[in-house]
Design a protein around this motif. Structure first.
Motif, PDB file in Angstrom:
ATOM      1  N   VAL A 194       0.723  -1.219   0.115  1.00  0.00           N
ATOM      2  CA  VAL A 194       0.100  -0.031   0.095  1.00  0.00           C
ATOM      3  C   VAL A 194       0.828   1.181  -0.044  1.00  0.00           C
ATOM      4  CG1 VAL A 194      -1.907   1.194   1.080  1.00  0.00           C
ATOM      5  CG2 VAL A 194      -1.780  -1.216   1.251  1.00  0.00           C
ATOM      6  N   THR A 195       0.833   2.149  -0.885  1.00  0.00           N
ATOM      7  CA  THR A 195       1.885   3.206  -1.242  1.00  0.00           C
ATOM      8  C   THR A 195       1.099   4.335  -0.758  1.00  0.00           C
ATOM      9  OG1 THR A 195       2.615   2.039  -3.356  1.00  0.00           O
ATOM     10  CG2 THR A 195       3.089   4.326  -2.894  1.00  0.00           C
ATOM     11  N   THR A 196      -0.120   4.504  -0.728  1.00  0.00           N
ATOM     12  CA  THR A 196      -0.853   5.472  -0.446  1.00  0.00           C
ATOM     13  C   THR A 196      -2.235   5.518  -0.068  1.00  0.00           C
ATOM     14  OG1 THR A 196      -1.721   7.938  -1.053  1.00  0.00           O
ATOM     15  CG2 THR A 196      -1.266   6.498  -2.820  1.00  0.00           C
ATOM     16  N   LEU A 197      -2.856   6.235   0.908  1.00  0.00           N
ATOM     17  CA  LEU A 197      -4.431   5.825   1.150  1.00  0.00           C
ATOM     18  C   LEU A 197      -5.176   6.809   0.070  1.00  0.00           C
ATOM     19  CD1 LEU A 197      -4.397   5.503   5.080  1.00  0.00           C
ATOM     20  CD2 LEU A 197      -4.313   3.665   3.327  1.00  0.00           C
ATOM     21  N   ASP A 198      -4.448   7.740  -0.521  1.00  0.00           N
ATOM     22  CA  ASP A 198      -5.245   8.661  -1.500  1.00  0.00           C
ATOM     23  C   ASP A 198      -5.574   8.102  -2.753  1.00  0.00           C
ATOM     24  OD1 ASP A 198      -5.994  10.826  -3.093  1.00  0.00           O
ATOM     25  OD2 ASP A 198      -4.550  12.199  -2.580  1.00  0.00           O
ATOM     26  N   PRO A 199      -7.170   7.729  -2.955  1.00  0.00           N
ATOM     27  CA  PRO A 199      -7.375   7.218  -4.365  1.00  0.00           C
ATOM     28  C   PRO A 199      -7.069   7.810  -5.455  1.00  0.00           C
ATOM     29  CG  PRO A 199      -9.376   7.842  -3.037  1.00  0.00           C
ATOM     30  CD  PRO A 199      -8.127   8.346  -2.079  1.00  0.00           C
ATOM     31  N   ASP A 200      -6.972   9.134  -5.447  1.00  0.00           N
ATOM     32  CA  ASP A 200      -6.870   9.804  -6.679  1.00  0.00           C
ATOM     33  C   ASP A 200      -5.243   9.778  -6.873  1.00  0.00           C
ATOM     34  OD1 ASP A 200      -7.290  11.991  -8.605  1.00  0.00           O
ATOM     35  OD2 ASP A 200      -5.805  13.239  -7.478  1.00  0.00           O
ATOM     36  N   LEU A 201      -4.371   9.797  -5.863  1.00  0.00           N
ATOM     37  CA  LEU A 201      -2.881   9.687  -6.057  1.00  0.00           C
ATOM     38  C   LEU A 201      -2.766   8.421  -6.425  1.00  0.00           C
ATOM     39  CD1 LEU A 201      -0.072  11.153  -6.136  1.00  0.00           C
ATOM     40  CD2 LEU A 201      -0.063  10.434  -3.521  1.00  0.00           C
ATOM     41  N   ALA A 202      -3.446   7.334  -5.923  1.00  0.00           N
ATOM     42  CA  ALA A 202      -3.097   6.122  -6.347  1.00  0.00           C
ATOM     43  C   ALA A 202      -3.324   5.737  -7.650  1.00  0.00           C
ATOM     44  CB  ALA A 202      -3.560   5.127  -5.339  1.00  0.00           C
ATOM     45  N   ARG A 208      -3.762   0.888 -12.765  1.00  0.00           N
ATOM     46  CA  ARG A 208      -4.561  -0.260 -13.075  1.00  0.00           C
ATOM     47  C   ARG A 208      -4.254  -1.171 -11.925  1.00  0.00           C
ATOM     48  NH1 ARG A 208      -5.778  -1.481 -19.405  1.00  0.00           N
ATOM     49  NH2 ARG A 208      -5.822   0.704 -19.932  1.00  0.00           N
ATOM     50  N   ALA A 209      -3.766  -0.766 -10.896  1.00  0.00           N
ATOM     51  CA  ALA A 209      -3.676  -1.650  -9.470  1.00  0.00           C
ATOM     52  C   ALA A 209      -5.044  -1.287  -8.903  1.00  0.00           C
ATOM     53  CB  ALA A 209      -2.441  -1.359  -8.803  1.00  0.00           C
ATOM     54  N   PRO A 210      -5.359  -2.364  -8.117  1.00  0.00           N
ATOM     55  CA  PRO A 210      -6.705  -2.021  -7.155  1.00  0.00           C
ATOM     56  C   PRO A 210      -6.399  -0.650  -6.229  1.00  0.00           C
ATOM     57  CG  PRO A 210      -6.121  -4.178  -6.975  1.00  0.00           C
ATOM     58  CD  PRO A 210      -4.950  -3.555  -7.784  1.00  0.00           C
ATOM     59  N   SER A 211      -7.644  -0.019  -5.876  1.00  0.00           N
ATOM     60  CA  SER A 211      -7.637   0.950  -5.083  1.00  0.00           C
ATOM     61  C   SER A 211      -6.912   0.536  -3.689  1.00  0.00           C
ATOM     62  CB  SER A 211      -8.945   1.565  -4.716  1.00  0.00           C
ATOM     63  OG  SER A 211      -9.777   0.626  -4.200  1.00  0.00           O
ATOM     64  N   PRO A 212      -6.443   1.673  -2.748  1.00  0.00           N
ATOM     65  CA  PRO A 212      -5.964   1.313  -1.725  1.00  0.00           C
ATOM     66  C   PRO A 212      -7.029   0.845  -0.766  1.00  0.00           C
ATOM     67  CG  PRO A 212      -5.357   3.370  -2.431  1.00  0.00           C
ATOM     68  CD  PRO A 212      -6.192   2.922  -3.281  1.00  0.00           C
ATOM     69  N   ALA A 213      -8.346   1.003  -0.770  1.00  0.00           N
ATOM     70  CA  ALA A 213      -9.246   0.553   0.282  1.00  0.00           C
ATOM     71  C   ALA A 213      -9.509  -1.001  -0.405  1.00  0.00           C
ATOM     72  CB  ALA A 213     -10.646   1.527  -0.207  1.00  0.00           C
ATOM     73  N   ARG A 214      -9.375  -1.221  -1.575  1.00  0.00           N
ATOM     74  CA  ARG A 214      -9.713  -2.610  -1.942  1.00  0.00           C
ATOM     75  C   ARG A 214      -8.430  -3.594  -1.695  1.00  0.00           C
ATOM     76  NH1 ARG A 214     -10.866  -6.757  -2.349  1.00  0.00           N
ATOM     77  NH2 ARG A 214     -11.706  -8.245  -4.201  1.00  0.00           N
ATOM     78  N   ARG A 215      -7.392  -2.866  -1.587  1.00  0.00           N
ATOM     79  CA  ARG A 215      -6.047  -3.765  -1.087  1.00  0.00           C
ATOM     80  C   ARG A 215      -6.377  -4.058   0.343  1.00  0.00           C
ATOM     81  NH1 ARG A 215      -1.291  -0.351  -3.571  1.00  0.00           N
ATOM     82  NH2 ARG A 215      -2.575   0.412  -5.116  1.00  0.00           N
TER      83      ARG A 215
END
Length: 359
Positions: A194-202, A208-215
């Motif tokens: 998990v690199t960031t919790l910010d979905p826009d930055l991710a 094309r990786a799953p969103s932070p929340a999905r991970r």
């Protein structure tokens, strides 16, 4: 002789890299205006997959920076498209660009499981944990149709072979039916990044990786199934994501991880140019700060690959990051290590026609 102007390149949609510069072993490629002044439709970059018949599948290394000496890569290239991916330069060995080619021109190895079974059956083979996902993600989108990773896991399970998996892909949930029984025997652990919790930055860094929340949801499902999961805060991007470290660790602890690790952003070879191009487009106000911090940790260079240094860097900021990480893990009850995977259960399964043992 008048030089023709370069064609204006549109930003590719849902891709991490912004360009497709030639790799260090390839000829340079430039798009130029042909003078006809005709409107051209925007070409959507589609993912292409070619197959490679693998002659061997286990790769060995002697790196003192790595906790494993062997790994498997079911795929070359990665559709997740993380712009910072340190594995991008490996595509240059295929005569392809570490830029857009890395995330759009992929190589699948459909016979990987068969080759793996053959190599594990060799009399000279000595068992030790195999790492999967340390170069390109085994749970990238094409795995849904190809199933090469799952086939490899079935082989490892049949041999009672220990395996450590690294991924950003929530598709790892699909294989809980294999991973959970392996976990009961002490044969598997999963590291989820998990690199960031910010979905826009991710979305912009890892399109094309799953969103932070999905991970994080995938972590919960794995933990609920009894599979040990390590949270990987990786990479830490100074001046862009480093301020989120404590929040990411807290989210991971809440999801049930029992261990965590971190790695500083690495920019080997062509990755540096791709990353700086991305910064100029997506975070121009922070670009100078990000690069200054990275160079500060690498003796004035964008990246220093020497052993014991490349994963963390050196200097005040690197030390501060390490201390922050250690303190947050202590407060959250997260360990830095995991229980060693078992190697004593390894055995070559009987094949059809083999004579059964009397004992």
């Amino acid at each position: 002789m008048e030089t023709k102007p370069a064609i204006r390149q549109e930003r590719p949609r849902a891709r991490g890299a912004l360009s497709n510069a030639a790799g260090r072993f390839d000829l340079a490629r430039d798009a130029v205006d042909d003078g006809w002044d005709l409107p051209e439709e925007e070409v959507r970059l589609m993912t292409e997959v070619r197959e490679e018949v693998a002659r061997s599948i286990i790769t060995y290394n002697r790196s003192p920076d790595l906790p494993f000496d062997r790994s498997i890569n079911p795929y070359r290239g990665c559709e997740h498209g993380c712009v910072y991916c340190f594995a991008r330069p490996s595509h240059a060995y295929l005569g392809l660009s570490p830029g857009l080619d890395f995330e759009t021109r992929l190589v699948a190895r459909p016979n990987a499981a068969d080759v793996l079974a053959r190599e594990l059956s060799a009399r000279r083979y000595k068992v030790a944990p195999i790492a999967i996902g340390t170069n390109t993600d085994p749970y990238q989108p094409i795995e849904r149709d190809r199933g090469i990773m799952r086939a490899c896991l079935e082989v490892l399970a049949a041999f009672n072979h220990p395996v450590a998996i690294v991924t950003k892909g929530a598709m790892v949930e699909r294989d809980i039916d294999i991973l959970a029984p392996m976990a009961e025997r002490g044969l598997v652990r999963v590291g989820l990044s998990v690199t960031t919790l910010d979905p826009d930055l991710a979305r912009r860094m890892e399109p094309r990786a799953p969103s932070p929340a999905r991970r994080l949801a995938a972590i919960r499902r794995l933990v609920d199934a009894g599979i040990p999961v390590r949270l990987m805060v990786s990479p830490v991007v100074p001046g862009l994501t480093d301020m989120e470290m404590e929040a990411i660790l807290a989210a991971g602890a809440d999801a049930g991880v029992d261990a965590a690790s971190w790695i500083m952003l690495r920019l080997p070879r062509e990755v540096s140019g791709l990353w700086q191009e991305w910064l100029t487009e997506h975070a121009p106000g922070r670009a100078a700060k990000v690069m200054a911090r990275l160079r500060e940790m690498h003796g004035g260079r964008d990246y220093d690959p020497k052993w014991g240094h490349r994963m963390r860097g050196e200097g005040v900021f690197a030390d501060l990051t390490a201390r922050r990480f250690a303190r947050a893990c202590s407060q959250l009850g997260l360990g830095s290590g995991s229980a060693p995977l078992r190697c004593d259960l390894f055995a070559v399964p009987p094949r059809p026609g083999d004579q059964l043992s009397l004992f």
